[in-house]
Write a protein that holds these residues in place. Structure first.
Motif, short mmCIF file in Angstrom:
data_model
loop_
_atom_site.label_atom_id
_atom_site.label_comp_id
_atom_site.label_asym_id
_atom_site.label_seq_id
_atom_site.Cartn_x
_atom_site.Cartn_y
_atom_site.Cartn_z
N PHE A 90 0.81 -1.20 0.00
CA PHE A 90 0.00 0.00 0.00
C PHE A 90 0.85 1.26 0.00
O PHE A 90 0.54 2.20 -0.68
CB PHE A 90 -0.91 0.03 1.24
CG PHE A 90 -2.16 -0.78 1.09
CD1 PHE A 90 -3.32 -0.21 0.64
CD2 PHE A 90 -2.16 -2.12 1.40
CE1 PHE A 90 -4.47 -0.95 0.52
CE2 PHE A 90 -3.31 -2.87 1.28
CZ PHE A 90 -4.47 -2.29 0.84
N GLY A 91 1.87 1.34 0.79
CA GLY A 91 2.62 2.58 1.00
C GLY A 91 2.37 3.08 2.40
O GLY A 91 1.80 2.38 3.23
N GLN A 92 2.77 4.29 2.69
CA GLN A 92 2.61 4.86 4.02
C GLN A 92 1.17 5.29 4.27
O GLN A 92 0.46 5.67 3.36
CB GLN A 92 3.49 6.10 4.18
CG GLN A 92 4.96 5.81 4.21
CD GLN A 92 5.74 7.10 4.41
OE1 GLN A 92 5.19 8.19 4.41
NE2 GLN A 92 7.04 6.96 4.59
N ILE A 93 0.78 5.25 5.53
CA ILE A 93 -0.53 5.78 5.89
C ILE A 93 -0.48 7.29 5.70
O ILE A 93 0.46 7.94 6.15
CB ILE A 93 -0.86 5.45 7.36
CG1 ILE A 93 -1.01 3.94 7.55
CG2 ILE A 93 -2.14 6.17 7.79
CD1 ILE A 93 -1.15 3.52 9.00
N GLU A 94 -1.47 7.85 4.97
CA GLU A 94 -1.49 9.29 4.78
C GLU A 94 -2.65 9.96 5.50
O GLU A 94 -2.59 11.14 5.83
CB GLU A 94 -1.50 9.67 3.30
CG GLU A 94 -2.74 9.32 2.54
CD GLU A 94 -2.68 9.76 1.08
OE1 GLU A 94 -1.64 10.29 0.65
OE2 GLU A 94 -3.68 9.57 0.39
N ARG A 95 -3.72 9.19 5.79
CA ARG A 95 -4.87 9.79 6.46
C ARG A 95 -5.67 8.68 7.14
O ARG A 95 -5.81 7.58 6.62
CB ARG A 95 -5.75 10.51 5.44
CG ARG A 95 -6.96 11.18 6.04
CD ARG A 95 -7.77 11.98 5.03
NE ARG A 95 -8.08 11.17 3.86
CZ ARG A 95 -7.82 11.52 2.60
NH1 ARG A 95 -7.27 12.68 2.33
NH2 ARG A 95 -8.12 10.74 1.60
N ILE A 96 -6.20 9.00 8.31
CA ILE A 96 -7.10 8.10 9.03
C ILE A 96 -8.38 8.87 9.29
O ILE A 96 -8.35 9.97 9.85
CB ILE A 96 -6.48 7.62 10.36
CG1 ILE A 96 -5.18 6.86 10.10
CG2 ILE A 96 -7.48 6.76 11.13
CD1 ILE A 96 -4.41 6.52 11.37
N VAL A 97 -9.52 8.32 8.85
CA VAL A 97 -10.82 8.97 9.04
C VAL A 97 -11.67 8.07 9.94
O VAL A 97 -11.92 6.91 9.61
CB VAL A 97 -11.54 9.19 7.70
CG1 VAL A 97 -12.90 9.83 7.91
CG2 VAL A 97 -10.68 10.02 6.75
N ALA A 98 -12.07 8.61 11.09
CA ALA A 98 -12.90 7.88 12.05
C ALA A 98 -14.27 8.56 12.08
O ALA A 98 -14.36 9.78 12.13
CB ALA A 98 -12.26 7.90 13.43
#
Length: 173
Positions: A90-98
């Protein structure tokens, strides 16, 4: 049951192949433990969807919500046909939406809201909808909370109402 195990393995592979995920929910770093009722990996869209009593822990921090979407950046040089990543990375985490009954808890603070978004690019958390932030016995409430992590700057907006605060001078610094 086999489908849930397979989904869990897909998520583990997705996170494992992602390389160093610099997005952190804890300043301590370390492994990220994820529990949810359902996990769905959308590899071509570079997203992982977690639904149903999502509970994410890392170090001394905890994020709970009804739904969480983890967005990954494209891996450099790994794009195949139609932008899909090669070898499942996938690559690096760029955003987390909760979304839905969002709670973020660390030893220093507790925050809740209807929606929370963590953006790696500017190292910010934005919570919206019936927001409350608690530190010791101090409480702030409003409609939109923006926490700039590196700058240690917090902004609370009242939205259509007013931002409200209760500050207890006797609470610890």
């Amino acid at each position: 049951m086999a489908l849930l195990k397979a989904a869990g393995m897909v998520l583990a592979l997705a996170i494992g192949l992602a390389g160093p995920a610099l997005a952190q929910i804890s300043s301590e770093g370390g492994p990220i433990y994820i529990n949810s009722e359902r996990t769905e990996s959308l590899e071509r869209e570079r997203r992982v969807l977690l639904t149903g009593n999502v509970d994410i822990r890392q170090g001394d921090a905890r994020l709970r919500a009804d739904r969480v979407t983890i967005h990954f950046a494209a891996r450099e040089g790994a794009a195949g046909a139609a932008g899909a990543s090669i070898a499942g990375g996938f690559g690096q985490i760029e955003r987390i939406v909760a979304e839905g009954s969002v709670y973020y808890v660390t030893p220093e603070l507790k925050a809740k809201g209807d929606r929370g978004v963590y953006e790696l690019a500017n190292d910010t958390i934005v919570m919206t909808g019936n927001v409350a932030l608690m530190r010791d016995r101090d409480v702030a409430e409003g409609e939109r909370l923006r926490m700039e992590i590196a700058n240690r700057r917090t902004t609370l907006e009242g939205g259509s109402g007013r931002a409200r605060m209760v500050i207890d001078p006797s609470s610890s610094p």
